[in-house]
Design a protein around this motif. Structure first.
Motif, PDB file in Angstrom:
ATOM      1  N   SER A 156       0.851  -1.200   0.000  1.00  0.00           N
ATOM      2  CA  SER A 156       0.000   0.000   0.000  1.00  0.00           C
ATOM      3  C   SER A 156       0.880   1.240   0.000  1.00  0.00           C
ATOM      4  O   SER A 156       2.078   1.169   0.326  1.00  0.00           O
ATOM      5  CB  SER A 156      -0.888   0.020   1.250  1.00  0.00           C
ATOM      6  N   ALA A 157       0.284   2.388  -0.314  1.00  0.00           N
ATOM      7  CA  ALA A 157       1.009   3.659  -0.260  1.00  0.00           C
ATOM      8  C   ALA A 157       1.445   3.949   1.166  1.00  0.00           C
ATOM      9  O   ALA A 157       2.516   4.527   1.397  1.00  0.00           O
ATOM     10  CB  ALA A 157       0.120   4.780  -0.787  1.00  0.00           C
ATOM     11  N   MET A 158       0.626   3.537   2.149  1.00  0.00           N
ATOM     12  CA  MET A 158       0.979   3.770   3.556  1.00  0.00           C
ATOM     13  C   MET A 158       2.241   2.991   3.924  1.00  0.00           C
ATOM     14  O   MET A 158       3.090   3.494   4.653  1.00  0.00           O
ATOM     15  CB  MET A 158      -0.174   3.344   4.484  1.00  0.00           C
ATOM     16  N   GLU A 159       2.322   1.753   3.417  1.00  0.00           N
ATOM     17  CA  GLU A 159       3.508   0.942   3.722  1.00  0.00           C
ATOM     18  C   GLU A 159       4.754   1.591   3.120  1.00  0.00           C
ATOM     19  O   GLU A 159       5.816   1.635   3.739  1.00  0.00           O
ATOM     20  CB  GLU A 159       3.316  -0.479   3.161  1.00  0.00           C
ATOM     21  N   GLN A 160       4.615   2.130   1.899  1.00  0.00           N
ATOM     22  CA  GLN A 160       5.760   2.780   1.241  1.00  0.00           C
ATOM     23  C   GLN A 160       6.158   4.042   1.999  1.00  0.00           C
ATOM     24  O   GLN A 160       7.342   4.322   2.192  1.00  0.00           O
ATOM     25  CB  GLN A 160       5.400   3.087  -0.224  1.00  0.00           C
ATOM     26  N   ALA A 161       5.170   4.795   2.469  1.00  0.00           N
ATOM     27  CA  ALA A 161       5.461   6.014   3.238  1.00  0.00           C
ATOM     28  C   ALA A 161       6.164   5.658   4.549  1.00  0.00           C
ATOM     29  O   ALA A 161       7.105   6.341   4.979  1.00  0.00           O
ATOM     30  CB  ALA A 161       4.178   6.785   3.512  1.00  0.00           C
ATOM     31  N   GLY A 162       5.724   4.562   5.168  1.00  0.00           N
ATOM     32  CA  GLY A 162       6.347   4.096   6.408  1.00  0.00           C
ATOM     33  C   GLY A 162       7.807   3.736   6.188  1.00  0.00           C
ATOM     34  O   GLY A 162       8.674   4.020   7.031  1.00  0.00           O
ATOM     35  N   MET A 163       8.083   3.116   5.028  1.00  0.00           N
ATOM     36  CA  MET A 163       9.460   2.749   4.699  1.00  0.00           C
ATOM     37  C   MET A 163      10.327   4.010   4.608  1.00  0.00           C
ATOM     38  O   MET A 163      11.438   4.057   5.138  1.00  0.00           O
ATOM     39  CB  MET A 163       9.462   1.978   3.368  1.00  0.00           C
ATOM     40  N   ILE A 164       9.814   5.062   3.946  1.00  0.00           N
ATOM     41  CA  ILE A 164      10.594   6.299   3.802  1.00  0.00           C
ATOM     42  C   ILE A 164      10.874   6.891   5.187  1.00  0.00           C
ATOM     43  O   ILE A 164      12.010   7.256   5.496  1.00  0.00           O
ATOM     44  CB  ILE A 164       9.853   7.330   2.907  1.00  0.00           C
ATOM     45  N   LEU A 165       9.843   6.921   6.011  1.00  0.00           N
ATOM     46  CA  LEU A 165      10.019   7.483   7.363  1.00  0.00           C
ATOM     47  C   LEU A 165      11.067   6.704   8.144  1.00  0.00           C
ATOM     48  O   LEU A 165      11.929   7.285   8.792  1.00  0.00           O
ATOM     49  CB  LEU A 165       8.683   7.462   8.120  1.00  0.00           C
ATOM     50  N   SER A 166      10.999   5.360   8.062  1.00  0.00           N
ATOM     51  CA  SER A 166      11.958   4.564   8.840  1.00  0.00           C
ATOM     52  C   SER A 166      13.378   4.763   8.312  1.00  0.00           C
ATOM     53  O   SER A 166      14.327   4.798   9.078  1.00  0.00           O
ATOM     54  CB  SER A 166      11.562   3.096   8.878  1.00  0.00           C
TER      55      SER A 166
END
Ligand code: NAI
Length: 302
Positions: free
Chosen positions: A288-298
C-alpha cells in the motif's frame, strides 16, 4: 486438484460480445456461473451500436446448457453502467463477479491525436471500469463477497508508440484496482488486473496472421476465471497471460539512498548517487502507499 466451479455465482462481463470477453463468458458459464453478457456492439474505434454480438454469446451459452442474459448498455456513462449491474440484480438477484473488459482503440501519435480520441479512450476504458466497479461495489460489500478483474495492457505498463491515450487509461485501471483492492479487503472483495495478449479484432491489424492463431482468447480465460473464483485469495495483483504464457507483473521500488536532510541537498549530491538511486537490486513491492510512506520514514530515522 478439485474442479473450480461457479455454481450459484452471478458474473457481469463487459464487452463480452467477442474476443476475450466472450471467452471469459463461455468459460464461467460452462462452470456454472449465471452470466450477464454486456456489449454495446460498436466498431473497434467505438462508433455505432449493435445488439447482435451480445445476443449471440447468450445464445451460445444457452445452447450449451448454461444461463445468461444480454445487456447492450455502454460502460462509459454512469447511468448506463449502473444499468449493466442492475441487469444482474434484476435477472439473477445479485452480483458476485465483475470482469471489466470492454474496450476500443484509437491509435495515433501524440502529435496527431485529437482531443476527442483521448477523451473517448479514457471514457470507455478508465471511466467505464470506474463506473461499473462503483455500481457493483455496494452490492458486493453488503453480501461480504466479490471478485473484480479489470483489464490493463502492456501498452500502459511498458509503453507503446501511438497509444498515449490507451496507455494512460490502462495504467489508470491498474492504479484503480490497487485502491479498490484495499477498500474491498475488509468485505471479502478482491480486485485484480489482467494484462492479456490475444488475437482479437483489436489486434488483427498489428499481429501477423500466424501469431493470431497461437494467441487465442481461450488461453487467457483460465487465469481470469481463477481470479474470479472463491479459491482465489490474491488481491491487488497484475497478471500477464497470452498464448499459454502466464506471469505476474508488479511495481517494484529499489532500496534507494537517503541523503542527509540536515545538510543542503543539491542537484549534484543527487546526481552523485544516481547509480544507487536507479538500481532495483534488493527492490521490493509495497502492499500500500501507507507501507511505502512508512518505509521512507523509517529510512529517514536511520
Ligand atoms: P474486442 O474488440 O474483441 O472486444 C472488446 C469488446 O468491447 C467489443 O465486443 C466491443 O463491442 C465492446 N465494447 C466497446 N466499447 C464498449 C462500451 N462502451 N460498452 C460496452 N462494450 C463495449 O477486443 P479484445 O481484444 O477482446 O479486448 C478486450 C479487452 O482487452 C479490452 O479492454 C482491450 O483493451 C484489452 N486488451 C486486449 C489485448 C489483446 O491482445 N487483444 C491486449 C491488451 C489489452
Amino acid at each position: 486438484m478439485s474442479e473450480i466451479r461457479f455454481d450459484g455465482r452471478v458474473a457481469v462481463i463487459t464487452g463480452a460480445g467477442g474476443g476475450l470477453g466472450r471467452a471469459y463468458a463461455l468459460l464461467l458459464a460452462s462452470r456454472g456461473a449465471k452470466v450477464v453478457v454486456n456489449d454495446l456492439g460498436g466498431t473497434f474505434d467505438g462508433s455505432g451500436a449493435d445488439q447482435t454480438p451480445a445476443q449471440k454469446v447468450v445464445d451460445e451459452i444457452k445452447a450449451a446448457g448454461g444461463e445468461a442474459v444480454a445487456n447492450y448498455d455502454s460502460v462509459s456513462e454512469w447511468e448506463s453502467a449502473q444499468n449493466i449491474i442492475k441487469t444482474a440484480l434484476d435477472s439473477f438477484g445479485k452480483i458476485d463477479i465483475l470482469i471489466n473488459n470492454a474496450g476500443i482503440l484509437r491509435d495515433k501519435s501524440l502529435m496527431k491525436m485529437e482531443i476527442e480520441d483521448y477523451r473517448k479512450i479514457m471514457s470507455v476504458h478508465l471511466d467505464g471500469t470506474f463506473f461499473c466497479t462503483k455500481a457493483a461495489f455496494p452490492h458486493m460489500r453488503e453480501q461480504g463477497y466479490g471478485r473484480i478483474v479489470s483489464t490493463a495492457s502492456a501498452a500502459g505498463l511498458y509503453g507503446n508508440f501511438g497509444q498515449t491515450n490507451y496507455g494512460a487509461a490502462k495504467m489508470g485501471i491498474a492504479g484503480l484496482m490497487n485502491c479498490v483492492a484495499q477498500e474491498g479487503a475488509r468485505y471479502g472483495i478482491l480486485a485484480n488486473t489482467i494484462v492479456p495478449t490475444a488475437g482479437t479484432r483489436l489486434t488483427f491489424t498489428v499481429m501477423p496472421e500466424e501469431v493470431i492463431g497461437k494467441v487465442k482468447p481461450e488461453f487467457v480465460a483460465p487465469i481470469v476465471a481463477w481470479l474470479c473464483s472463491e479459491q482465489c485469495q490474491d488481491s491487488g495483483k497484475m497478471f500477464s497471460a497470452g498464448g499459454g504464457y502466464f506471469s505476474r507483473a508488479a511495481i517494484v521500488e529499489g532500496p534507494g539512498v537517503v541523503l542527509d536532510a540536515g545538510k543542503e541537498i543539491t542537484i549534484e549530491a543527487v546526481v552523485e548517487k544516481l547509480d544507487q538511486i536507479k538500481s532495483l537490486e534488493g527492490g521490493r513491492e509495497y502492499a500500500s502507499a501507507m507501507e511505502q510512506a512508512g518505509m521512507i520514514l523509517s529510512k529517514m530515522n536511520g
